[in-house]
Scaffold this active site. Structure first.
Site, short mmCIF file in Angstrom:
data_model
loop_
_atom_site.label_atom_id
_atom_site.label_comp_id
_atom_site.label_asym_id
_atom_site.label_seq_id
_atom_site.Cartn_x
_atom_site.Cartn_y
_atom_site.Cartn_z
N LYS A 170 15.11 40.14 -9.41
CA LYS A 170 14.40 39.05 -10.02
C LYS A 170 12.85 39.33 -9.54
O LYS A 170 12.81 39.29 -8.48
CB LYS A 170 14.68 37.89 -9.95
CG LYS A 170 13.96 36.76 -9.86
CD LYS A 170 14.59 35.23 -9.38
CE LYS A 170 14.08 34.85 -8.15
NZ LYS A 170 14.68 33.58 -7.89
N ASP B 119 0.76 -1.13 -0.07
CA ASP B 119 -0.08 -0.03 -0.07
C ASP B 119 0.77 1.31 0.01
O ASP B 119 0.37 2.33 0.03
CB ASP B 119 -0.91 -0.01 1.26
CG ASP B 119 -0.29 0.05 2.47
OD1 ASP B 119 1.13 0.12 2.52
OD2 ASP B 119 -0.81 -0.12 3.60
N GLN C 156 9.35 27.35 1.63
CA GLN C 156 8.18 27.84 2.47
C GLN C 156 8.65 28.20 4.00
O GLN C 156 8.40 27.36 4.81
CB GLN C 156 6.93 26.94 2.40
CG GLN C 156 6.76 26.44 0.83
CD GLN C 156 5.53 25.52 0.87
OE1 GLN C 156 4.72 25.59 1.18
NE2 GLN C 156 5.96 24.24 0.25
N ASP D 179 24.17 30.61 -5.55
CA ASP D 179 22.90 30.42 -5.11
C ASP D 179 22.76 29.19 -4.21
O ASP D 179 23.69 28.30 -4.41
CB ASP D 179 21.74 30.21 -6.28
CG ASP D 179 20.20 30.72 -5.87
OD1 ASP D 179 20.36 31.00 -4.70
OD2 ASP D 179 19.50 31.08 -6.70
C1 R5P Z 1 15.20 31.46 -4.16
O1 R5P Z 1 14.98 32.04 -3.15
C2 R5P Z 1 16.26 30.38 -4.06
O2 R5P Z 1 17.48 30.76 -3.56
C3 R5P Z 1 16.48 29.89 -5.65
O3 R5P Z 1 16.96 31.23 -6.32
C4 R5P Z 1 15.27 29.42 -6.44
O4 R5P Z 1 14.62 28.15 -5.62
C5 R5P Z 1 15.59 28.80 -7.58
O5 R5P Z 1 14.33 28.23 -8.08
P1 R5P Z 1 14.32 27.88 -9.72
O6 R5P Z 1 15.52 27.13 -10.22
O7 R5P Z 1 13.24 27.19 -9.69
O8 R5P Z 1 14.21 29.51 -10.45
#
Ligand code: R5P
Length: 315
Positions: free
Chosen positions: A192, A37, A97, A218
């Protein structure tokens, strides 16, 4: 080290094995099966009574499966009388989130923190959390490592000159500043706007990028929109070579295809998340964080400070 034992979930066994190799340790034996399941059953085979246990599991896709499996493993370890359980989460998912930015939305980063604690986690070891404040969602000790030195090693070998570090959004300024300091490079920021989870739009570039080689930094690349849009805007603004160093390669939807067709020269990610065979590409290089995690685990086990692993790069 006889009290130290490490287990892996099914999220990233290759990284768990690589970490254990640096520790000169056999990975502990456990089995994870799925009932018909879909429910998960875990059996810890090795005796863990009185042991200092580390469970290695990134909560990457399939995030729900990996989180549930981690919680169940922790529950099993707690009930088997482990003396301390550290959840080693190289990529902490559900972290984006992290606040109520609209009415009637959850704070999933806090929910996952609560679940981990209730399951029996005594401490957490993770890396490049999406937001530093998530540490405060836990009322147990949490160590947040930084991948910066692993990227520095990679890019120093490339002997890059005339470099500017770029944050692809305003939220990443602190991270980009740390990289700019470490690389003795300039700093620029892409302003952005996110129109939907899959779509972003560049409004402005703050800082000088004309004639520069740029390194976008990032914490996460998911759909790749932020990165690819930023790279395009940077090229329009006169940037020369465009590189990216992004800690967690989620690479969802058609991210790999987008990167292949983009102005990005090379994207370097870590192995905090396994890179599926079909996602491998000429433009994507992977650097390992196995040694970094192994050293942190050793230091936690021997109650030594781990801040030497990120001295001067804390954000
Ligand atoms: C956002 O605040 C994160 O640091 C990344 O820039 C974001 O999660 C990247 O997401 P994606 O590749 O979907 O643009």
């Amino acid at each position: 080290m006889d009290k130290l034992i490490a287990f892996s979930g099914t999220g990233h066994p290759a990284l768990a094995k690589a970490i254990c190799k640096h520790l000169d340790l056999e990975l502990g034996e456990s089995t994870v099966i799925r009932f018909s399941d879909g429910e998960t059953r875990v059996k810890i085979v090795d005796n863990v009574r009185g042991k200092d246990v580390f469970v290695i599991q990134p909560t990457c896709p399939p995030a729900n499966e990996n989180i549930m499996e981690l919680l169940i493993m922790i529950d099993a370890l707690k009930r088997a009388s482990a003396s301390r359980i550290t959840a080693v989460i190289p990529y902490f998912g559900y972290a984006r989130q992290d606040r109520k930015d609209q009415p009637r939305v959850p704070i999933t980063a806090k929910l996952v923190a609560n679940l981990l604690t209730v399951a029996g986690t005594n401490r957490v070891l993770t890396m490049d959390l999406h937001a530093g404040q998530i540490q405060g969602f836990f009322d147990i000790p949490l160590d947040n490592l930084y991948a910066i030195e692993v990227f520095v090693d990679y890019f120093e070998k490339k002997k890059m000159t005339n470099l500017t570090i770029v944050s692809p959004d305003v939220g990443g300024i602190k991270m980009a500043r740390a990289y700019a300091k470490r690389f003795h490079a300039g700093l620029a920021i892409v302003d952005k706007r996110r129109n939907s989870p899959e779509e972003t739009e560049v409004m402005h570039i703050l800082g000088e990028v004309k004639g520069k080689n740029v390194l976008l930094v990032d914490d996460i690349i998911a759909t790749g929109s932020s990165l690819v849009e930023a790279a395009h805007a940077l090229r329009q603004a006169g940037a020369q070579k465009i590189f990216a160093a992004i800690t967690h390669g989620v690479l969802s939807a058609n991210a790999v295809e987008k990167i292949s067709n983009s102005e990005i020269d090379t994207l370097v990610i870590t192995d905090s998340i396994p890179l599926a065979e079909e996602k491998k590409s000429q433009k994507i290089k992977v650097v390992s964080v196995d040694e970094l995690f192994a050293e942190a685990i050793k230091r936690i086990h021997f109650e030594k400070s781990i801040s030497v692993l990120f001295d001067g790069v804390g954000r």
